[in-house]
Design a protein around this motif. Structure first.
Motif, PDB file in Angstrom:
ATOM      1  N   SER A 177       0.818  -1.201   0.000  1.00 49.83           N
ATOM      2  CA  SER A 177       0.000   0.000   0.000  1.00 49.83           C
ATOM      3  C   SER A 177       0.856   1.256   0.000  1.00 49.83           C
ATOM      4  CB  SER A 177      -0.928  -0.011   1.223  1.00 49.83           C
ATOM      5  OG  SER A 177      -1.676   1.180   1.287  1.00 49.83           O
ATOM      6  N   ALA A 178       1.905   1.280   0.823  1.00 47.85           N
ATOM      7  CA  ALA A 178       2.780   2.452   0.881  1.00 47.85           C
ATOM      8  C   ALA A 178       3.456   2.700  -0.460  1.00 47.85           C
ATOM      9  CB  ALA A 178       3.822   2.273   1.979  1.00 47.85           C
ATOM     10  N   VAL A 179       3.932   1.641  -1.094  1.00 50.50           N
ATOM     11  CA  VAL A 179       4.577   1.767  -2.399  1.00 50.50           C
ATOM     12  C   VAL A 179       3.586   2.286  -3.436  1.00 50.50           C
ATOM     13  CG1 VAL A 179       5.591   0.446  -4.303  1.00 50.50           C
ATOM     14  CG2 VAL A 179       6.351   0.034  -1.951  1.00 50.50           C
ATOM     15  N   ALA A 180       2.366   1.755  -3.425  1.00 56.59           N
ATOM     16  CA  ALA A 180       1.357   2.154  -4.410  1.00 56.59           C
ATOM     17  C   ALA A 180       0.964   3.616  -4.243  1.00 56.59           C
ATOM     18  CB  ALA A 180       0.127   1.253  -4.289  1.00 56.59           C
ATOM     19  N   VAL A 181       0.829   4.077  -2.994  1.00 54.20           N
ATOM     20  CA  VAL A 181       0.467   5.473  -2.762  1.00 54.20           C
ATOM     21  C   VAL A 181       1.602   6.390  -3.190  1.00 54.20           C
ATOM     22  CG1 VAL A 181      -0.091   7.190  -0.998  1.00 54.20           C
ATOM     23  CG2 VAL A 181      -1.182   4.946  -0.927  1.00 54.20           C
ATOM     24  N   ALA A 182       2.845   6.017  -2.885  1.00 62.13           N
ATOM     25  CA  ALA A 182       3.989   6.813  -3.336  1.00 62.13           C
ATOM     26  C   ALA A 182       4.005   6.915  -4.853  1.00 62.13           C
ATOM     27  CB  ALA A 182       5.293   6.200  -2.821  1.00 62.13           C
ATOM     28  N   ASP A 183       3.690   5.814  -5.515  1.00 63.71           N
ATOM     29  CA  ASP A 183       3.695   5.768  -6.975  1.00 63.71           C
ATOM     30  C   ASP A 183       2.656   6.714  -7.583  1.00 63.71           C
ATOM     31  OD1 ASP A 183       4.394   5.022  -9.517  1.00 63.71           O
ATOM     32  OD2 ASP A 183       3.519   3.025  -9.421  1.00 63.71           O
ATOM     33  N   LEU A 184       1.594   7.005  -6.839  1.00 67.98           N
ATOM     34  CA  LEU A 184       0.584   7.943  -7.330  1.00 67.98           C
ATOM     35  C   LEU A 184       1.175   9.314  -7.634  1.00 67.98           C
ATOM     36  CD1 LEU A 184      -2.642   7.528  -5.124  1.00 67.98           C
ATOM     37  CD2 LEU A 184      -2.419   7.069  -7.576  1.00 67.98           C
ATOM     38  N   PHE A 185       2.185   9.699  -6.857  1.00 62.91           N
ATOM     39  CA  PHE A 185       2.693  11.072  -6.917  1.00 62.91           C
ATOM     40  C   PHE A 185       4.052  11.182  -7.598  1.00 62.91           C
ATOM     41  CE2 PHE A 185       0.195  10.581  -2.948  1.00 62.91           C
ATOM     42  CZ  PHE A 185      -0.878  11.381  -3.291  1.00 62.91           C
ATOM     43  N   LEU A 186       4.637  10.061  -8.008  1.00 61.15           N
ATOM     44  CA  LEU A 186       5.975  10.065  -8.599  1.00 61.15           C
ATOM     45  C   LEU A 186       5.915   9.685 -10.074  1.00 61.15           C
ATOM     46  CD1 LEU A 186       7.955   8.259  -5.750  1.00 61.15           C
ATOM     47  CD2 LEU A 186       8.059  10.698  -6.321  1.00 61.15           C
ATOM     48  N   GLN A 187       6.675  10.401 -10.887  1.00 63.11           N
ATOM     49  CA  GLN A 187       6.783  10.062 -12.309  1.00 63.11           C
ATOM     50  C   GLN A 187       7.750   8.912 -12.530  1.00 63.11           C
ATOM     51  OE1 GLN A 187       5.255  10.895 -14.961  1.00 63.11           O
ATOM     52  NE2 GLN A 187       4.550  13.016 -14.943  1.00 63.11           N
ATOM     53  N   ASP A 188       8.777   8.870 -11.707  1.00 64.38           N
ATOM     54  CA  ASP A 188       9.789   7.815 -11.811  1.00 64.38           C
ATOM     55  C   ASP A 188      10.594   7.815 -10.518  1.00 64.38           C
ATOM     56  OD1 ASP A 188      11.572   9.997 -11.986  1.00 64.38           O
ATOM     57  OD2 ASP A 188      11.497   9.967 -14.169  1.00 64.38           O
ATOM     58  N   GLY A 189      11.607   6.953 -10.475  1.00 66.74           N
ATOM     59  CA  GLY A 189      12.486   6.928  -9.316  1.00 66.74           C
ATOM     60  C   GLY A 189      12.260   5.738  -8.408  1.00 66.74           C
ATOM     61  N   LEU A 190      13.255   5.465  -7.578  1.00 64.52           N
ATOM     62  CA  LEU A 190      13.203   4.379  -6.613  1.00 64.52           C
ATOM     63  C   LEU A 190      12.347   4.780  -5.420  1.00 64.52           C
ATOM     64  CD1 LEU A 190      14.327   1.595  -5.664  1.00 64.52           C
ATOM     65  CD2 LEU A 190      16.263   2.851  -4.680  1.00 64.52           C
TER      66      LEU A 190
END
Length: 421
Positions: A258-271
């Motif tokens: 869930s944390a990874v998916a939410v972060a992915d909402l706001f990031l274009q790319d990156g680790l």
């Protein structure tokens, strides 16, 4: 404070199936799940189950404890308990009830009163009351001090003991004696433990087309709820949000997925985060996929000393990818990953630390936490700074604040930072 996913059904495969996880609700003692490696008794386990636990510790535990299987060929309770005591606080055996509670929590529900408590100055203090809960309905408040459960005094009692007293109440009926506002005469509240559906995300519209969301925990539904709440605010304004505050204060964690998916909402790319451990499946890297739900609009994240685990993953990912400014105080510092390993017929499990996670810069936050860009201690901010922040905010937006908003200096600062873009 959970892997690439947690399975909702019971499993009984001979080969252990792994769900890499971050500790669930480790601050929410009265939510029915206690963070204590020795909360469950291991004294009455059958030798077969103990052998299974020993194998999993030997094979998958994050640190090599230099065990030798020959030492444990014969069932020996004292040997097992000695080994068990070497595990970190987040590793524990889960009986059937605890396993069901974990699945419920992961799916945004639990059975309890709806209060979060902490030991503050050796007093069991309510720090949060959940909406739509029995506690909210009878009028319990943050700051209330519990002095007795069912007429049994709890002075100096550990939180897990208090939680067990509540859990063991006959017919789920609980009586709490409460001291409020330093009054000597206790208030008596009668309530019942019930299943509560937890909303992991709440929203609020801000001035100038911006929005605010509070993520209370990371469950299987959090990604959907975050996206839904942002869409609702954008529909209200008729345009994309001009900025967003993400409040992770007092968020104890939840699922890694869930944390990874939410972060992915706001990031274009990156680790986003990496995990490292002895077992090969413990070593993973999670990257953002193209697409930013806010299309680059500024983000401010609020954290405090109770922001932990999955909340720290999100905060660190947005900070180190230069996507958000972090406001508040140093976070909790839980940087380990737990796996849920079913035992026997699948009715019980071992929650075992199998890896540690690292932020995009390669740093571990274990015992350290995430450092905010703008450090503001909610309780000790100088009055002069407080006045400046409030004055600037009021001049900028000509807003009317209620007393609670004025007292929340971290939130006021976050609003100010958004207004500067």
């Amino acid at each position: 404070m959970i892997n690439t996913h947690i399975c909702q059904k019971k499993v009984s495969q001979a080969k252990p199936m792994f769900w890499f996880c971050l500790q669930l609700f480790f601050l929410l003692a009265l939510f029915g799940f206690i963070n204590n490696a020795h909360a469950s008794s291991v004294k009455d386990l059958e030798s077969q189950k103990i052998n299974e636990i020993l194998f999993n510790i030997h094979t998958y535990y994050v640190d090599d404890l230099a065990l030798h299987n020959s030492e444990y060929i014969e069932y020996n309770t004292s040997q097992f308990e000695r080994l068990y005591s070497k595990l970190d606080p987040y590793s524990k055996y889960l009986d059937k009830n605890e396993l069901n509670a974990l699945f419920d929590n992961t799916n945004g529900r639990y059975t309890g009163l709806g209060i979060e408590v902490k030991n503050i100055e050796q007093r069991t203090t309510i720090v949060k009351v959940i909406n739509n809960s029995p506690a909210k309905q009878v009028g319990l408040r943050a700051g209330d001090i519990i002095t007795a459960v069912n007429n049994q005094q709890i002075k100096n009692s550990p939180i897990d003991i208090v939680a067990q007293q509540i859990k063991d109440s006959p017919n789920n009926k609980v009586q709490l004696s409460i001291i409020r506002n330093n009054n000597l005469t206790p208030l008596i509240f009668n309530l019942s433990r019930k299943q509560i559906k937890l909303a992991s995300v709440t929203k609020q519209l801000l001035d100038a087309g911006s929005g605010y969301i509070a993520i209370n925990t990371f469950s299987n539904h959090t990604l959907h709820e975050v996206a839904l709440q942002i869409a609702a605010m954008q529909n209200h304004y008729g345009h994309a949000l001009k900025g967003l505050i993400i409040d992770l204060r007092d968020n104890p964690g939840g699922t890694l997925k869930s944390a990874v998916a939410v972060a992915d909402l706001f990031l274009q790319d990156g680790l986003i985060v990496t995990t490292k451990g002895r077992f090969y499946d413990s070593n993973q890297s999670f990257y953002a996929k193209r697409g930013d739900i806010l299309k680059g609009a500024p983000i401010v994240v609020l954290i405090n000393e109770n922001s932990a685990s999955a909340a720290e993953i999100l905060a660190a990912a947005l900070k180190e990818n230069m996507r958000a400014k972090i406001v508040g105080s140093q976070s909790f510092g839980k940087g380990s990953v737990q796996s849920l390993i079913p035992l026997g017929d699948g009715d019980t499990a071992l929650k075992l630390t199998t890896a540690r996670y690292f932020t995009p810069s390669g740093e571990s936050i274990e015992g350290i936490g995430v450092t905010p860009n703008v450090a503001i201690n909610q309780t000790t901010l100088p009055q002069t700074n407080k006045a400046v922040i409030i004055k600037n905010e009021q001049l900028e937006h000509n807003s009317v604040f209620n007393a609670e908003e004025l007292a929340d200096i971290q939130l006021v600062k976050a609003k100010q930072l958004l207004s500067m873009h």
